[in-house]
Design a protein around this motif. Sequence first.
Motif, PDB file in Angstrom:
ATOM      1  N   ASP A  97       0.854  -1.193   0.000  1.00 19.06           N
ATOM      2  CA  ASP A  97       0.000   0.000   0.000  1.00 19.06           C
ATOM      3  C   ASP A  97       0.893   1.247   0.000  1.00 19.06           C
ATOM      4  N   LYS A 144       0.907   2.512  -7.313  1.00 22.22           N
ATOM      5  CA  LYS A 144       0.632   1.781  -8.556  1.00 22.22           C
ATOM      6  C   LYS A 144      -0.617   2.277  -9.276  1.00 22.22           C
ATOM      7  N   GLU A 151      -8.759  -6.132  -7.802  1.00 24.07           N
ATOM      8  CA  GLU A 151      -9.053  -7.134  -6.760  1.00 24.07           C
ATOM      9  C   GLU A 151      -8.691  -6.582  -5.395  1.00 24.07           C
ATOM     10  N   ARG A 208     -15.293  -6.895  -1.333  1.00 19.52           N
ATOM     11  CA  ARG A 208     -14.210  -5.933  -1.082  1.00 19.52           C
ATOM     12  C   ARG A 208     -14.527  -5.065   0.131  1.00 19.52           C
ATOM     13  N   LEU A 261     -12.052  -5.043   3.273  1.00 15.64           N
ATOM     14  CA  LEU A 261     -11.236  -3.870   3.605  1.00 15.64           C
ATOM     15  C   LEU A 261     -11.628  -3.212   4.928  1.00 15.64           C
ATOM     16  N   ARG A 274     -12.216 -13.714  -6.251  1.00 14.85           N
ATOM     17  CA  ARG A 274     -11.362 -13.973  -7.439  1.00 14.85           C
ATOM     18  C   ARG A 274     -12.031 -14.975  -8.393  1.00 14.85           C
ATOM     19  N   ALA A 279      -0.997 -10.999  -4.502  1.00 19.21           N
ATOM     20  CA  ALA A 279      -1.339 -10.189  -3.317  1.00 19.21           C
ATOM     21  C   ALA A 279      -1.772 -11.079  -2.156  1.00 19.21           C
ATOM     22  N   THR A 280      -2.379 -12.225  -2.457  1.00 19.92           N
ATOM     23  CA  THR A 280      -2.783 -13.122  -1.367  1.00 19.92           C
ATOM     24  C   THR A 280      -1.545 -13.758  -0.721  1.00 19.92           C
ATOM     25  N   TYR A 322       0.055 -10.632   1.271  1.00 22.98           N
ATOM     26  CA  TYR A 322      -0.677 -10.102   2.429  1.00 22.98           C
ATOM     27  C   TYR A 322      -1.111 -11.201   3.406  1.00 22.98           C
ATOM     28  N   ASP A 379      -7.899   2.197   5.156  1.00 21.26           N
ATOM     29  CA  ASP A 379      -8.633   0.947   5.346  1.00 21.26           C
ATOM     30  C   ASP A 379      -7.849   0.044   6.295  1.00 21.26           C
ATOM     31  N   PHE A 405      -6.090  -2.637   5.917  1.00 23.65           N
ATOM     32  CA  PHE A 405      -4.717  -3.032   5.552  1.00 23.65           C
ATOM     33  C   PHE A 405      -3.765  -1.844   5.657  1.00 23.65           C
TER      34      PHE A 405
HETATM   35  P1  TMP Z   1      -5.827  -1.701  -3.116  1.00 21.41           P
HETATM   36  O1  TMP Z   1      -5.715  -0.768  -1.959  1.00 21.41           O
HETATM   37  O2  TMP Z   1      -4.555  -1.839  -3.882  1.00 21.41           O
HETATM   38  O3  TMP Z   1      -7.027  -1.455  -3.965  1.00 21.41           O
HETATM   39  O4  TMP Z   1      -6.023  -3.190  -2.523  1.00 21.41           O
HETATM   40  C1  TMP Z   1      -6.919  -3.463  -1.553  1.00 21.41           C
HETATM   41  C2  TMP Z   1      -6.277  -4.056  -0.341  1.00 21.41           C
HETATM   42  O5  TMP Z   1      -6.551  -5.452  -0.299  1.00 21.41           O
HETATM   43  C3  TMP Z   1      -4.764  -3.890  -0.233  1.00 21.41           C
HETATM   44  O6  TMP Z   1      -4.464  -3.377   1.050  1.00 21.41           O
HETATM   45  C4  TMP Z   1      -4.244  -5.298  -0.352  1.00 21.41           C
HETATM   46  C5  TMP Z   1      -5.384  -6.168   0.058  1.00 21.41           C
HETATM   47  N1  TMP Z   1      -5.407  -7.481  -0.601  1.00 21.41           N
HETATM   48  C6  TMP Z   1      -5.098  -8.608   0.145  1.00 21.41           C
HETATM   49  O7  TMP Z   1      -4.821  -8.504   1.348  1.00 21.41           O
HETATM   50  N2  TMP Z   1      -5.120  -9.831  -0.473  1.00 21.41           N
HETATM   51  C7  TMP Z   1      -5.448  -9.985  -1.805  1.00 21.41           C
HETATM   52  O8  TMP Z   1      -5.462 -11.119  -2.319  1.00 21.41           O
HETATM   53  C8  TMP Z   1      -5.780  -8.795  -2.548  1.00 21.41           C
HETATM   54  C9  TMP Z   1      -6.160  -8.923  -3.984  1.00 21.41           C
HETATM   55  C10 TMP Z   1      -5.741  -7.577  -1.908  1.00 21.41           C
END
Ligand code: TMP
Length: 204
Positions: free
Chosen positions: A14, A18, A41, A52, A56, A73, A99-100, A103, A152, A154
Motif C-alpha cells: 500500500d 501503482k 481485486e 471488497r 477492507l 477472485r 497479493a494473497t 498479504y 482501510d 490493511f
Molecule cells: P488496493 O488498496 O490496492 O485497492 O487493494 C486493496 C487491499 O486489499 C490492499 O491493502 C491489499 C489487500 N489485498 C489482500 O490482502 N489480499 C489480496 O489477495 C488482494 C487482492 C488484496
Amino acid sequence: MIKKGKFITFEGIDGAGKSSHIEEVISFLESKKIGVKRTREPGGTRLGEKLRDLLLHDEMDPETETLLMFAARCQHIAEVIRPALNDGMFVVSDRFTDATYAYQYGGKNVAYSKIEILEQWVHPDLKADLTLLFDLPVEISIERLSKNKILDKFEKESEPFFNRLRNVYLDIARQNPNRYKIINANQAIESVSRDVIEAVKNIL
Ligand code: TMP
C-alpha cells in the motif's frame, strides 16, 4: 483455458503509487488500438465489490479473509477476466493472486500451502503475462499513507507487516523473472511512467 488476450497485473505494498500508473497503461494500449479491460481485486464484479467492502473494513480471521479473497477472485475470473481474454482483450488488473501470498501469507501467516491449494482450485491454468511490482522502502510508503485521511484495515497495518509482505513480493519476483518487472517506485513520477511503459512494450 483458451486465452488470446494478455493479462497484466499491478502489485505492491500500500502507498507504492501503482494505481496512478494504471490509467497510463490503459491509454498506451488504447493508442495501439488494443481493447483493454481495466479491473481490480478484491472486486471487479458486483459480488466482488461487496466482498471488497467486507474485506477492507471488517476484522476477520486471516483464513476467512483468504477464502473470501479467492471467492471474489473465482467470480472475477468467471465473469470478467476469462471472457475478456477469450475475446482477445488485454486485462489490466490492480492486484491478483500474488497479493494473497504477500498479504495473507507474508503479512498474516496463513499457510503458504493452503494458498497454493486455493490457487490450484480457482485458476490452475491462469497466470499473468506481466506483473509490475511497484517497490519502495516501507518507511516511504507509510509516510505517503499518512497523508490519506481515511485508511482501510490493511493501510493501518504496522511497519513489520509491510516489510514482511514486501519481502514476499520480492521473493516471488525473483522466482518468476520472466513474468515480473520490478518498478522502482521511489523515483520521479516521470521515470516510474517510463519504466512501466517500457515493460508493457516488451510484451506486445
Ligand atoms: P488496493 O488498496 O490496492 O485497492 O487493494 C486493496 C487491499 O486489499 C490492499 O491493502 C491489499 C489487500 N489485498 C489482500 O490482502 N489480499 C489480496 O489477495 C488482494 C487482492 C488484496
